[in-house]
Every structure is written in C-alpha cells, then in structure tokens.
Design an enzyme around this catalytic site. Structure first.
Site, mmCIF file in Angstrom:
data_model
loop_
_atom_site.group_PDB
_atom_site.id
_atom_site.type_symbol
_atom_site.label_atom_id
_atom_site.label_comp_id
_atom_site.label_asym_id
_atom_site.label_seq_id
_atom_site.Cartn_x
_atom_site.Cartn_y
_atom_site.Cartn_z
ATOM 1 N N CYS A 90 2.411 -18.600 -27.114
ATOM 2 C CA CYS A 90 2.190 -18.374 -25.684
ATOM 3 C C CYS A 90 0.919 -17.558 -25.504
ATOM 4 C CB CYS A 90 3.383 -17.653 -25.062
ATOM 5 S SG CYS A 90 3.156 -17.237 -23.313
ATOM 6 N N GLN A 177 6.666 -2.466 -15.558
ATOM 7 C CA GLN A 177 5.469 -3.295 -15.450
ATOM 8 C C GLN A 177 5.248 -4.103 -16.721
ATOM 9 O OE1 GLN A 177 3.894 -3.742 -12.668
ATOM 10 N NE2 GLN A 177 4.937 -2.117 -11.531
ATOM 11 N N TYR A 208 11.911 2.852 -4.305
ATOM 12 C CA TYR A 208 11.999 1.794 -5.319
ATOM 13 C C TYR A 208 11.418 2.350 -6.626
ATOM 14 C CZ TYR A 208 12.133 -0.818 -0.898
ATOM 15 O OH TYR A 208 12.417 -1.256 0.382
ATOM 16 N N CYS A 293 2.993 -6.747 -4.811
ATOM 17 C CA CYS A 293 2.587 -7.872 -5.653
ATOM 18 C C CYS A 293 2.557 -9.174 -4.867
ATOM 19 C CB CYS A 293 3.528 -8.007 -6.859
ATOM 20 S SG CYS A 293 5.257 -8.256 -6.411
#
Length: 343
Positions: A90, A177, A208, A293
C-alpha cells in the site's frame, strides 16, 4: 481573511492506522489476479519490486504471490461493495504496517485494522474474526494481536505514540490522527490559532478532546476535556494525569458549558452544527480554534460563528492525507461582539 498552508508532509508511507478487508474466496482471488495482469497498469506503486508476474500471481516485496496464497491476505474493498481486492502493498501505509500487509495471513477474518506507533515502533493488529495465534497469522513476535470480540468483551490493548514532545497512550478503539508528523503540525497550528495562550492561567475547554492531544500539546494546566468515547476517555485519564485535567464523559450537545478563555474544538466530519456552536459560545471564550476535516461542514459552522459574534481571522490548511482529496483545516476565531444564540 488570510489563508495559509502548513509545511508539506511526506506524501507516501505515512499512515499509522489502516483498516483492510480480507480475501476469503480462492476463486475470486484468482479472478482478481487475472484482472491485475490484464489491466496493463503499472503496478510498481503498489510494491517495492514493481510489475506483476506472468505466472498467475502478483509480485510483492518478497517475490511472487500466487493465486492460492491470496486467500487470507488483506486488501481494499471495491467502491460501494464488500468485495475485497487483495494487495501486496500500500502506497500510503507506514513501513511498520507495510511489513504486516506483506507477511500477514488472516483466514476467517472479515477485516483487519493495523495500528502502529511510528516513533515508538509499537504495533497492534485488531482482527474482526476468531482468535488465532501469532504463528498462524504469520506476524512478527512484537505485534500485539487482539480480536474485535475480545475488545467488546472488555479486553484492553494499546500502543503509544510521540507527538509534540509528549507520549500518548492510544487504545485499540480510540481515535488518533493518522500520522504523528501531521499531529505535530495540527498542535502547532492550534497553538498559533489560540495565541497568546497562558498555559498556567488560561482556562481551556477541549471539545471532542479524544485522548488529550491538544490539551497535552498546549500543556494546559486549567483544562476541561469533553469526550464521549469510553476508550478515548480511558486514555485521556492516563495521558493527562499530570496536568490534572477535568475530563467530562459526555457528548458536546449534552454537556453543560463552563466558562473559559479558550476553546479548541475538533469534531468529526459532520462538524459542530448549531448545538456545538452554541456550546462554544456559551463558554464565553474570546479565542477559538476550530479543527475540521470537511470544508462543507467547516463553512457552515463558520457562518454560525459569524452570526454569534465571532470573526474568522485566518484558516491554515494542512495536507494530512496525501494521495487523497481530504485535507485538515484549523480556523482562528475571535469574539468581536456580544454573542447571540444560534438556534
């Protein structure tokens, strides 16, 4: 309104969390191999050796991957489908994950999640399937293996990562993250957005708050962290113990706001919405950093803040996810007039 761009981050081999499907059907695996061979596409970006074999298998870092050998290998699901295409490599996977993609076999599993600490070299694999031994999965001895069912039944497993000079415990089901250098960049951008920040005297509300990335990154000694994930709360209690952070187990919408000079909010892709913006406004904070995001939800939330008496003074863009269309933003907001409830 100034828009700035963060420092470029490496565009490959960066993801420290990766969730993959598992190939289960030998016949379908053989068909996928034929499709790869007949595609005429350059497959060198998928693995270190380049190309595909002409003998019924793909070539990975350690040589040929035969059709039968593809069963139990991890891969990615076809768009809008549960069908899994096994891959030998990947492009965006961190090398610590890349090795596991190549050597791992997960027969009987429906999906596998890889989590690694890029700066600690700790590795964990979460298997959605029956419990299997290290040897049967083909994984190195240093890899912690846990099943999704075991986690549901109360098992605990975690890795550690280093960000902005601090160590963070990250449990199997806690959000973090996707890359530590990107987390460094986010912490620095948030620090700029709330400056000047007095870590000793300013009251911070971290909405959050997850495992405590921004509270710890800012070294905030008068902080309230609001989070609803049990796993993340458990990690935050460990990560923020020395700071004495008050941790509130609640959704932001149900939380009773407390006064603060500074708010940092890092909601999921859906953004704050009116209820979340109301919670921020109700703290009385003059300085707000909004991490997002999703540009669409960010634009909506910034409009709600403007209606509530805030001004957007800048937006910093961070390309956290090269090879994708996703981007992270940090908006700097300042209260400029008396607040008005947004709903």
């Amino acid at each position: 309104m100034p828009i700035s761009f963060g420092q470029p981050l490496p565009s490959t081999r960066y993801r420290t969390t990766l969730r993959c499907g598992v190939a289960a059907d030998a016949g379908r695996a053989a068909q996928i191999t034929r499709e790869i061979e007949g595609s005429g596409l350059d497959q060198s970006h998928m693995h270190g050796q380049g190309g595909v074999s002409g003998q019924g298998g793909a070539i990975g870092q350690g040589g040929m991957i035969g059709q039968g050998d593809m069963v139990g290998r991890v891969g990615f699901r076809k768009r809008q489908s549960h069908e899994v295409h096994p891959v030998p490599s990947c492009l965006v996977a961190h090398p610590l994950i890349e090795e596991l993609i190549h050597v791992g076999r997960f027969p009987g599993a429906s999906s596998v999640t890889f989590r690694v600490g890029a700066r600690t070299s700790e590795r964990m694999v979460i298997v959605d399937g029956e419990e299997l031994s290290q040897k049967s999965l083909g994984l190195p001895d240093d890899v912690r293996i846990v099943t999704a069912q075991a986690l549901t039944d109360g098992a605990q497993a975690w890795i550690h990562e280093q960000v902005a000079g601090h160590s963070f415990r990250i449990s199997a089901r806690s959000f973090f993250q996707a890359r530590p250098d990107g987390a460094d960049a986010l912490v620095a951008a948030v620090a700029r957005a709330v400056a000047p920040f007095d870590a000793v005297h300013d009251r911070l509300v971290d909405l959050y708050g997850g495992v405590g990335l921004f509270t710890k990154g800012l070294n905030a000694q008068r902080a309230v962290l609001v989070e609803r994930s049990e796993s993340s709360i458990s990690d935050a209690r460990v990560n923020l113990f020395e700071l004495g952070t008050k941790i509130v187990a609640s959704s932001v919408e149900r939380w009773q706001p407390t006064s603060a000079e500074v708010v940092v909010a890092d909601p999921a892709r859906a953004g704050l919405n009116a209820a979340g913006v109301d919670a921020v406004v109700a703290t009385g904070a003059e300085r707000v950093a909004l991490v997002s995001c999703d540009p669409a939800s960010l634009a909506r939330d910034l409009g709600l803040f403007a209606a509530a008496g805030f001004e957007v003074q800048g937006i910093e863009l961070i390309d956290m996810f090269p090879q994708t269309h996703h981007i992270e933003t940090v908006a700097t907001l300042r209260r400029v007039s008396a607040s008005r409830v947004t709903r």
